[in-house]
Design an enzyme around this catalytic site. Structure first.
Site, PDB file in Angstrom:
ATOM      1  N   SER A 146       8.320  -6.623  -0.771  1.00 45.60           N
ATOM      2  CA  SER A 146       7.342  -7.216   0.144  1.00 45.60           C
ATOM      3  C   SER A 146       7.886  -8.534   0.669  1.00 45.60           C
ATOM      4  O   SER A 146       8.657  -9.217  -0.027  1.00 45.60           O
ATOM      5  CB  SER A 146       6.053  -7.465  -0.647  1.00 45.60           C
ATOM      6  OG  SER A 146       5.232  -8.382   0.045  1.00 45.60           O
ATOM      7  N   TYR A 160       2.330 -11.533  -7.911  1.00 37.58           N
ATOM      8  CA  TYR A 160       2.928 -10.435  -7.140  1.00 37.58           C
ATOM      9  C   TYR A 160       4.294 -10.880  -6.618  1.00 37.58           C
ATOM     10  O   TYR A 160       5.298 -10.165  -6.751  1.00 37.58           O
ATOM     11  CB  TYR A 160       1.988 -10.098  -5.996  1.00 37.58           C
ATOM     12  CG  TYR A 160       2.419  -9.007  -5.047  1.00 37.58           C
ATOM     13  CD1 TYR A 160       2.521  -7.681  -5.459  1.00 37.58           C
ATOM     14  CD2 TYR A 160       2.686  -9.305  -3.709  1.00 37.58           C
ATOM     15  CE1 TYR A 160       2.888  -6.683  -4.553  1.00 37.58           C
ATOM     16  CE2 TYR A 160       3.043  -8.311  -2.804  1.00 37.58           C
ATOM     17  CZ  TYR A 160       3.140  -6.996  -3.234  1.00 37.58           C
ATOM     18  OH  TYR A 160       3.491  -6.013  -2.349  1.00 37.58           O
TER      19      TYR A 160
HETATM   20  N1  NAD Z   1       0.092  -2.283   1.391  1.00 36.47           N
HETATM   21  C1  NAD Z   1       0.757  -3.326   1.884  1.00 36.47           C
HETATM   22  O1  NAD Z   1       0.312  -4.020   2.821  1.00 36.47           O
HETATM   23  C2  NAD Z   1       2.086  -3.688   1.313  1.00 36.47           C
HETATM   24  C3  NAD Z   1       2.788  -4.774   1.845  1.00 36.47           C
HETATM   25  C4  NAD Z   1       4.029  -5.099   1.333  1.00 36.47           C
HETATM   26  C5  NAD Z   1       4.558  -4.347   0.298  1.00 36.47           C
HETATM   27  N2  NAD Z   1       3.847  -3.320  -0.230  1.00 36.47           N
HETATM   28  C6  NAD Z   1       4.440  -2.552  -1.340  1.00 36.47           C
HETATM   29  O2  NAD Z   1       4.486  -1.183  -0.964  1.00 36.47           O
HETATM   30  C7  NAD Z   1       4.328  -0.381  -2.122  1.00 36.47           C
HETATM   31  C8  NAD Z   1       3.189   0.615  -1.885  1.00 36.47           C
HETATM   32  O3  NAD Z   1       2.017  -0.097  -1.555  1.00 36.47           O
HETATM   33  P1  NAD Z   1       0.685   0.671  -1.189  1.00 36.47           P
HETATM   34  O4  NAD Z   1      -0.200  -0.295  -0.513  1.00 36.47           O
HETATM   35  O5  NAD Z   1       1.019   1.954  -0.519  1.00 36.47           O
HETATM   36  O6  NAD Z   1       0.111   0.933  -2.645  1.00 36.47           O
HETATM   37  P2  NAD Z   1      -1.210   1.745  -3.084  1.00 36.47           P
HETATM   38  O7  NAD Z   1      -1.894   0.898  -4.104  1.00 36.47           O
HETATM   39  O8  NAD Z   1      -1.966   2.247  -1.916  1.00 36.47           O
HETATM   40  O9  NAD Z   1      -0.565   3.023  -3.806  1.00 36.47           O
HETATM   41  C9  NAD Z   1       0.236   2.852  -4.931  1.00 36.47           C
HETATM   42  C10 NAD Z   1       0.117   4.055  -5.828  1.00 36.47           C
HETATM   43  O10 NAD Z   1       0.807   3.712  -7.037  1.00 36.47           O
HETATM   44  C11 NAD Z   1       0.094   4.233  -8.133  1.00 36.47           C
HETATM   45  N3  NAD Z   1       0.382   3.455  -9.337  1.00 36.47           N
HETATM   46  C12 NAD Z   1      -0.192   2.281  -9.711  1.00 36.47           C
HETATM   47  N4  NAD Z   1       0.300   1.903 -10.898  1.00 36.47           N
HETATM   48  C13 NAD Z   1       1.212   2.841 -11.270  1.00 36.47           C
HETATM   49  C14 NAD Z   1       2.026   2.996 -12.402  1.00 36.47           C
HETATM   50  N5  NAD Z   1       2.016   2.093 -13.387  1.00 36.47           N
HETATM   51  N6  NAD Z   1       2.833   4.093 -12.487  1.00 36.47           N
HETATM   52  C15 NAD Z   1       2.830   5.015 -11.485  1.00 36.47           C
HETATM   53  N7  NAD Z   1       2.065   4.912 -10.375  1.00 36.47           N
HETATM   54  C16 NAD Z   1       1.270   3.831 -10.276  1.00 36.47           C
HETATM   55  C17 NAD Z   1      -1.359   4.135  -7.739  1.00 36.47           C
HETATM   56  O11 NAD Z   1      -2.145   5.077  -8.465  1.00 36.47           O
HETATM   57  C18 NAD Z   1      -1.309   4.425  -6.231  1.00 36.47           C
HETATM   58  O12 NAD Z   1      -1.560   5.786  -5.936  1.00 36.47           O
HETATM   59  C19 NAD Z   1       4.074  -1.334  -3.283  1.00 36.47           C
HETATM   60  O13 NAD Z   1       5.281  -1.579  -3.958  1.00 36.47           O
HETATM   61  C20 NAD Z   1       3.602  -2.587  -2.588  1.00 36.47           C
HETATM   62  O14 NAD Z   1       3.840  -3.738  -3.358  1.00 36.47           O
HETATM   63  C21 NAD Z   1       2.630  -2.955   0.264  1.00 36.47           C
END
Ligand code: NAD
Length: 248
Positions: A146, A160
């Site tokens: 991120s 985070y």
């Molecule tokens: N959403 C954003 O705006 C954003 C921005 C920057 C970076 N990111 C990064 O992108 C990635 C995905 O984000 P997202 O928003 O799609 O996430 P999300 O929370 O929508 O989905 C993540 C999934 O991971 C699963 N999960 C949680 N803990 C887990 C574990 N211990 N083992 C296995 N699975 C697990 C959850 O059940 C969920 O289905 C993450 O690494 C996040 O930090 C997201």
């Protein structure tokens, strides 16, 4: 170009949003995909969706912070997909007990989760797949990070940011260790995604030069490139995928 047939991928946290987009995109390019999520139903639904359109996928629910569970699931993926995992995308990064809030307001009991999932989760997944990759002389490790790893904000993201910065450092050094073995290691640093902004979606979108938030298919397409044979000379890099909101 970007043909992934003959390869097997593991995508963590792939039960929804960005992770699901990555799993779908890799499968569409021919990879057999082990779809991981902590929530079994989510992993199963995405695997089913991929197989329904002719792809190859297997649901492998496990918790990335549980090293034994990761190792066991990687062995199960190898048996189920008929080949060892040579593309590993560590996307899971947001734990249920996430610990968001200004640091002064957070109990120490909430410090651990963002570090466990981002940093130890990555280590567990890398260690479960890296020996096979080095033995075959081909592998792709992609870490989803991120902008919060490198840009401070007052949005309650200090823990985070600590987890994401930590894993970026891990990937940087890992890339140097693994490059001679044909294994590339890259990080995709995402800007704000459509699922994250809630009620303020439009406000956030207007602050991004492309005037929109990131979508699962944007992330999937970038991962396809990083995972592809064509990206063999790209390693040790952090690629910003953020609609131009931060330039470097
Ligand atoms: N959403 C954003 O705006 C954003 C921005 C920057 C970076 N990111 C990064 O992108 C990635 C995905 O984000 P997202 O928003 O799609 O996430 P999300 O929370 O929508 O989905 C993540 C999934 O991971 C699963 N999960 C949680 N803990 C887990 C574990 N211990 N083992 C296995 N699975 C697990 C959850 O059940 C969920 O289905 C993450 O690494 C996040 O930090 C997201």
């Amino acid at each position: 170009m970007f043909d992934l047939s003959g390869h097997a991928a593991l995508v963590t946290g792939a039960g929804q949003n960005a992770g699901a987009g990555i799993a779908r995109a890799l499968a569409a390019r021919g990879a057999a995909v082990a779809v991981n999520d902590l929530v079994a139903e989510r992993a199963e639904a995405v695997a089913k969706e991929i197989t329904a359109v002719g792809g190859t996928a297997l649901a492998v629910p496990f918790d990335v912070t549980d090293r034994d569970a990761v190792r066991e699931a990687v062995a199960r993926a190898r048996d189920g997909l008929g080949r060892s995992v040579d593309i590993m995308v560590h996307n899971a990064g947001i734990a249920a007990d996430f610990g968001q809030g200004h640091f002064r307001t957070l109990e120490p009991s909430r410090w651990r989760a963002p570090i466990e999932i981002n940093l130890f989760g990555a280590m567990n997944c890398v260690s479960a797949v890296v020996d096979d990759m080095c033995e075959t002389g081909w592998g792709r490790i992609v870490q989803i990070s991120s902008g919060a790893a490198r840009t401070g904000s007052d949005q309650g993201l200090s823990l985070y940011g600590a987890g994401k910065s930590g894993v970026e450092g891990f990937m940087r050094h890992l890339s140097q260790e693994l490059a001679p073995s044909g294994v590339t290691v890259n990080t995709l640093a995402l800007g704000l995604q459509t699922n994250a902004a809630g009620a303020a979606t439009e406000v956030f979108a207007q602050k991004i030069p492309t005037r929109r938030l990131g979508r699962p298919e944007d992330v999937g397409a970038a991962v396809v490139y990083l995972a592809s044979p064509e990206a063999s000379w790209l390693t040790g890099q952090i690629l910003n995928l953020n609609g131009g909101s931060v330039t470097s």
